[in-house]
Write a protein that holds these residues in place. Structure first.
Motif, PDB file in Angstrom:
ATOM      1  N   MET A   1       9.737 -17.846   9.254  1.00  0.00           N
ATOM      2  CA  MET A   1       8.678 -17.371   8.369  1.00  0.00           C
ATOM      3  C   MET A   1       8.082 -16.047   8.823  1.00  0.00           C
ATOM      4  N   ILE A   2       8.388 -15.590  10.039  1.00  0.00           N
ATOM      5  CA  ILE A   2       7.797 -14.368  10.580  1.00  0.00           C
ATOM      6  C   ILE A   2       8.489 -13.145  10.000  1.00  0.00           C
ATOM      7  N   THR A   3       7.693 -12.220   9.496  1.00  0.00           N
ATOM      8  CA  THR A   3       8.194 -10.958   8.950  1.00  0.00           C
ATOM      9  C   THR A   3       7.493  -9.802   9.641  1.00  0.00           C
ATOM     10  N   ASN A   4       8.232  -8.805  10.058  1.00  0.00           N
ATOM     11  CA  ASN A   4       7.627  -7.610  10.630  1.00  0.00           C
ATOM     12  C   ASN A   4       7.285  -6.634   9.515  1.00  0.00           C
ATOM     13  N   ILE A   5       6.014  -6.243   9.452  1.00  0.00           N
ATOM     14  CA  ILE A   5       5.563  -5.329   8.408  1.00  0.00           C
ATOM     15  C   ILE A   5       4.843  -4.145   9.046  1.00  0.00           C
ATOM     16  N   THR A   6       4.809  -3.022   8.324  1.00  0.00           N
ATOM     17  CA  THR A   6       4.106  -1.847   8.826  1.00  0.00           C
ATOM     18  C   THR A   6       2.599  -2.074   8.710  1.00  0.00           C
ATOM     19  N   ILE A   7       1.837  -1.274   9.421  1.00  0.00           N
ATOM     20  CA  ILE A   7       0.381  -1.368   9.348  1.00  0.00           C
ATOM     21  C   ILE A   7      -0.097  -1.054   7.930  1.00  0.00           C
ATOM     22  N   SER A   8       0.570  -0.118   7.290  1.00  0.00           N
ATOM     23  CA  SER A   8       0.239   0.206   5.900  1.00  0.00           C
ATOM     24  C   SER A   8       0.415  -1.007   4.998  1.00  0.00           C
ATOM     25  N   GLU A   9       1.512  -1.724   5.170  1.00  0.00           N
ATOM     26  CA  GLU A   9       1.746  -2.930   4.370  1.00  0.00           C
ATOM     27  C   GLU A   9       0.708  -4.002   4.695  1.00  0.00           C
ATOM     28  N   PHE A  10       0.327  -4.076   5.971  1.00  0.00           N
ATOM     29  CA  PHE A  10      -0.695  -5.039   6.372  1.00  0.00           C
ATOM     30  C   PHE A  10      -2.022  -4.726   5.681  1.00  0.00           C
ATOM     31  N   ILE A  11      -2.424  -3.460   5.654  1.00  0.00           N
ATOM     32  CA  ILE A  11      -3.688  -3.079   5.034  1.00  0.00           C
ATOM     33  C   ILE A  11      -3.674  -3.368   3.530  1.00  0.00           C
ATOM     34  N   GLN A  12      -2.559  -3.088   2.884  1.00  0.00           N
ATOM     35  CA  GLN A  12      -2.502  -3.277   1.433  1.00  0.00           C
ATOM     36  C   GLN A  12      -2.424  -4.749   1.029  1.00  0.00           C
ATOM     37  N   ASP A  13      -1.879  -5.594   1.887  1.00  0.00           N
ATOM     38  CA  ASP A  13      -1.685  -7.002   1.512  1.00  0.00           C
ATOM     39  C   ASP A  13      -2.562  -7.997   2.276  1.00  0.00           C
ATOM     40  N   HIS A  14      -3.063  -7.589   3.478  1.00  0.00           N
ATOM     41  CA  HIS A  14      -3.762  -8.559   4.321  1.00  0.00           C
ATOM     42  C   HIS A  14      -5.036  -8.017   4.961  1.00  0.00           C
ATOM     43  N   CYS A  15      -5.587  -6.946   4.442  1.00  0.00           N
ATOM     44  CA  CYS A  15      -6.776  -6.332   5.052  1.00  0.00           C
ATOM     45  C   CYS A  15      -7.961  -7.307   5.026  1.00  0.00           C
ATOM     46  N   PRO A  16      -8.675  -7.478   6.169  1.00  0.00           N
ATOM     47  CA  PRO A  16      -9.775  -8.455   6.209  1.00  0.00           C
ATOM     48  C   PRO A  16     -11.159  -7.866   5.911  1.00  0.00           C
ATOM     49  N   ILE A  17     -11.272  -6.526   5.796  1.00  0.00           N
ATOM     50  CA  ILE A  17     -12.574  -5.902   5.571  1.00  0.00           C
ATOM     51  C   ILE A  17     -12.451  -4.780   4.544  1.00  0.00           C
ATOM     52  N   GLU A  18     -13.608  -4.277   4.109  1.00  0.00           N
ATOM     53  CA  GLU A  18     -13.603  -3.102   3.253  1.00  0.00           C
ATOM     54  C   GLU A  18     -13.370  -1.869   4.123  1.00  0.00           C
ATOM     55  N   ILE A  19     -12.399  -1.048   3.759  1.00  0.00           N
ATOM     56  CA  ILE A  19     -12.146   0.166   4.526  1.00  0.00           C
ATOM     57  C   ILE A  19     -12.348   1.394   3.645  1.00  0.00           C
ATOM     58  N   ASN A  20     -12.445   2.546   4.285  1.00  0.00           N
ATOM     59  CA  ASN A  20     -12.619   3.805   3.576  1.00  0.00           C
ATOM     60  C   ASN A  20     -11.304   4.171   2.887  1.00  0.00           C
ATOM     61  N   ILE A  21     -11.258   3.995   1.578  1.00  0.00           N
ATOM     62  CA  ILE A  21     -10.013   4.204   0.823  1.00  0.00           C
ATOM     63  C   ILE A  21      -9.557   5.659   0.882  1.00  0.00           C
ATOM     64  N   GLU A  22     -10.521   6.585   0.794  1.00  0.00           N
ATOM     65  CA  GLU A  22     -10.154   8.009   0.799  1.00  0.00           C
ATOM     66  C   GLU A  22      -9.479   8.395   2.115  1.00  0.00           C
ATOM     67  N   THR A  23     -10.037   7.919   3.223  1.00  0.00           N
ATOM     68  CA  THR A  23      -9.452   8.222   4.534  1.00  0.00           C
ATOM     69  C   THR A  23      -8.060   7.618   4.662  1.00  0.00           C
ATOM     70  N   TYR A  24      -7.912   6.381   4.198  1.00  0.00           N
ATOM     71  CA  TYR A  24      -6.614   5.700   4.285  1.00  0.00           C
ATOM     72  C   TYR A  24      -5.560   6.414   3.441  1.00  0.00           C
ATOM     73  N   ASN A  25      -5.886   6.722   2.186  1.00  0.00           N
ATOM     74  CA  ASN A  25      -4.919   7.368   1.291  1.00  0.00           C
ATOM     75  C   ASN A  25      -4.504   8.745   1.795  1.00  0.00           C
ATOM     76  N   GLU A  26      -5.468   9.461   2.347  1.00  0.00           N
ATOM     77  CA  GLU A  26      -5.170  10.783   2.876  1.00  0.00           C
ATOM     78  C   GLU A  26      -4.223  10.701   4.068  1.00  0.00           C
ATOM     79  N   ALA A  27      -4.407   9.655   4.888  1.00  0.00           N
ATOM     80  CA  ALA A  27      -3.564   9.509   6.083  1.00  0.00           C
ATOM     81  C   ALA A  27      -2.147   9.080   5.726  1.00  0.00           C
ATOM     82  N   THR A  28      -2.007   8.205   4.738  1.00  0.00           N
ATOM     83  CA  THR A  28      -0.677   7.667   4.420  1.00  0.00           C
ATOM     84  C   THR A  28       0.130   8.593   3.513  1.00  0.00           C
ATOM     85  N   CYS A  29      -0.552   9.282   2.600  1.00  0.00           N
ATOM     86  CA  CYS A  29       0.136  10.118   1.600  1.00  0.00           C
ATOM     87  C   CYS A  29       1.172   9.296   0.847  1.00  0.00           C
ATOM     88  N   GLU A  30       0.841   7.999   0.640  1.00  0.00           N
ATOM     89  CA  GLU A  30       1.819   7.109   0.011  1.00  0.00           C
ATOM     90  C   GLU A  30       1.549   6.948  -1.476  1.00  0.00           C
TER      91      GLU A  30
END
Length: 451
Positions: free
Chosen positions: A48-77
């Motif tokens: 059942m264990i899957t290795n995922i990127t931190i970006s995938e973790f934030i988009q699917d499993h983030c536990p808190i509210e984060i600064n969306i503008e800062t995140y989007n600027e960093a990922t450019c995804e």
């Protein structure tokens, strides 16, 4: 690894016994070879264990509210997180999870360093939330997963990206000293989000008891007794959590009440157990076993608990204690002692029980109880010293002395001794006590006014 495998996840016995007969020594040596074998649970979890990127973790499993503008600027995804939407996808239920906050900044930095270097071996375990979980925990629709193991790791990753703490350590031979994520180079930010990976283990069974799964996962970890009680499906667990939340300021002023280890919930549980025993005239011990029984009783019988006792605590005792805690914080350098709190509880409850009208301030009553217990301790210690000189220490029954018998106030007999000694000072005459207290309070007020 952050956590050792529990016994049920351990190795199986396999192999053979090899027999060597050494004729010259006439000795038989049995050598047992243990060949590790994964049991079914381990094999299943590994799949059942899957290795995922931190970006995938934030988009699917983030536990808190984060600064969306800062995140989007960093990922450019594409697609980035959408502005105006909640980023929370994972939650930690108060019904069974440990309290977050035990990790220091140093520990958080150490974990982030491990993520950067690829030395993360323990997966974060999550389970899809069911409709039952949504109803019990009043969840919003954006929350998809419940965290069963790894809340510190989940929060640390999100907090780092959110600039909630600065990183101190070394990344790719470059040293950092308290540097926030957004202050790092674009290359480092994108490497962390898009290249670094962590393991996610998704429990896929439907309609499972998440509280029980949490206990099973931590079976080999040092969950304390209150953390296990908190995971029980019993009304008193939810009631205690609410008191802890509503009156958190109180427990910050009580000696030894460590929030991260749920010591405040232990104290609330003990108060509920004590007062319920008095109200129902029943023998309820408030040691660890007694509290386990107190919680267990509500699993099969939700109506077990004394509503009169719980209502008194919520509506009268805890608000009064909040006033006391605030006063104590302003007037003393030390924290409140549990025994002084119990003394205050007894007299406060008795005055309420007998409906005695009075003008005694809560903080004055607490100080009076504190001095009263100190005087009982002093008298008891003096008597023990005198008795020891006359009869010898080996001939003394220690439990008969107030300062010794009531230092913990855990079992029913010691609590009864505690109550009888306190009430015995004024012969359980509450009219007499109120008159005495109001006189002392008036004298104190006059002295303060004179100054």
């Amino acid at each position: 690894p952050e956590r050792s495998l529990s016994p049920r996840e351990g190795t199986g016995l396999s192999g053979a016994f090899l027999l060597y007969i050494l004729n010259d020594l006439k000795t038989i040596i049995y050598v047992c070879f243990w060949i590790p074998q994964e049991d079914g649970f381990l094999k299943k979890r590994r799949k059942m264990i899957t290795n995922i990127t931190i970006s995938e973790f934030i988009q699917d499993h983030c536990p808190i509210e984060i600064n969306i503008e800062t995140y989007n600027e960093a990922t450019c995804e594409d697609p980035p997180l959408r502005a105006g939407e909640s980023t929370i996808r994972q939650y930690c239920s108060e019904r069974y999870q440990r309290r977050f906050g035990a990790w220091t900044t140093q520990q958080k930095c150490a974990y982030i360093s491990n993520v950067f270097s690829g030395r993360v071996y323990t997966p974060i375990i999550v389970a899809p939330v069911s409709q039952r979980d949504k109803n019990l925990d009043d969840l919003t629709t954006n929350i998809k997963f419940a965290c069963l193991d790894g809340q510190h790791r989940s929060h640390t990753i999100a907090e780092f990206i959110n600039n909630d703490f600065g990183f101190t350590g070394t990344i790719k031979s470059q040293k950092y000293n308290n540097v926030q994520f957004s202050k790092m180079s674009d290359t480092i930010q994108r490497h962390f989000l898009l290249k670094c990976k962590i393991g996610i283990c998704k429990v896929k069974e439907n309609n499972i008891d998440l509280a029980q799964v949490f206990i099973d996962i931590n079976d080999g970890s040092p969950l304390n007794d209150q953390e296990k009680r908190n995971a029980m499906n019993t009304p008193i667990a939810a009631w205690v959590r609410k008191q802890s939340k509503d009156f958190s300021v109180v427990f910050k002023q009580i000696s030894g009440a460590k929030y991260e280890r749920m010591d405040d919930c232990v104290l609330i549980s003990r108060v509920a157990c004590m007062i319920s025993g008095i109200k129902n005239n029943s023998e309820l011990s408030n040691d660890s076993k007694g509290l386990n029984d107190f919680y267990q009783a509500g699993i099969n019988n939700p109506n077990f608990y004394c509503e009169e006792a719980l209502s008194y605590i919520t509506e009268e005792f805890m608000p009064s204690l909040k006033i006391v805690a605030s006063s104590h914080k302003n007037n003393y350098n030390s924290k409140m002692k549990t025994r002084d709190l119990f003394g205050f509880m007894i007299i406060h409850m008795m005055l309420s029980e007998f409906g005695k009208e009075h003008s005694i301030r809560d903080e004055f009553l607490y100080d009076f109880c504190k001095e009263l217990i100190a005087s009982l301790d002093s008298a008891s210690q003096s008597k023990m010293v005198a008795d020891e000189e006359e009869y010898g220490r080996d001939n003394l029954t220690m439990i008969e002395y107030f300062h010794y018998s009531t230092r913990a106030v855990r079992d029913h007999s010691r609590f009864k001794h505690f109550i009888s000694e306190i009430l015995g000072l004024f012969d359980s005459d509450f009219d007499k006590l109120i008159e005495q207290l109001e006189t002392l309070q008036s004298e104190q007020e006059q002295l303060v006014a004179a100054k």
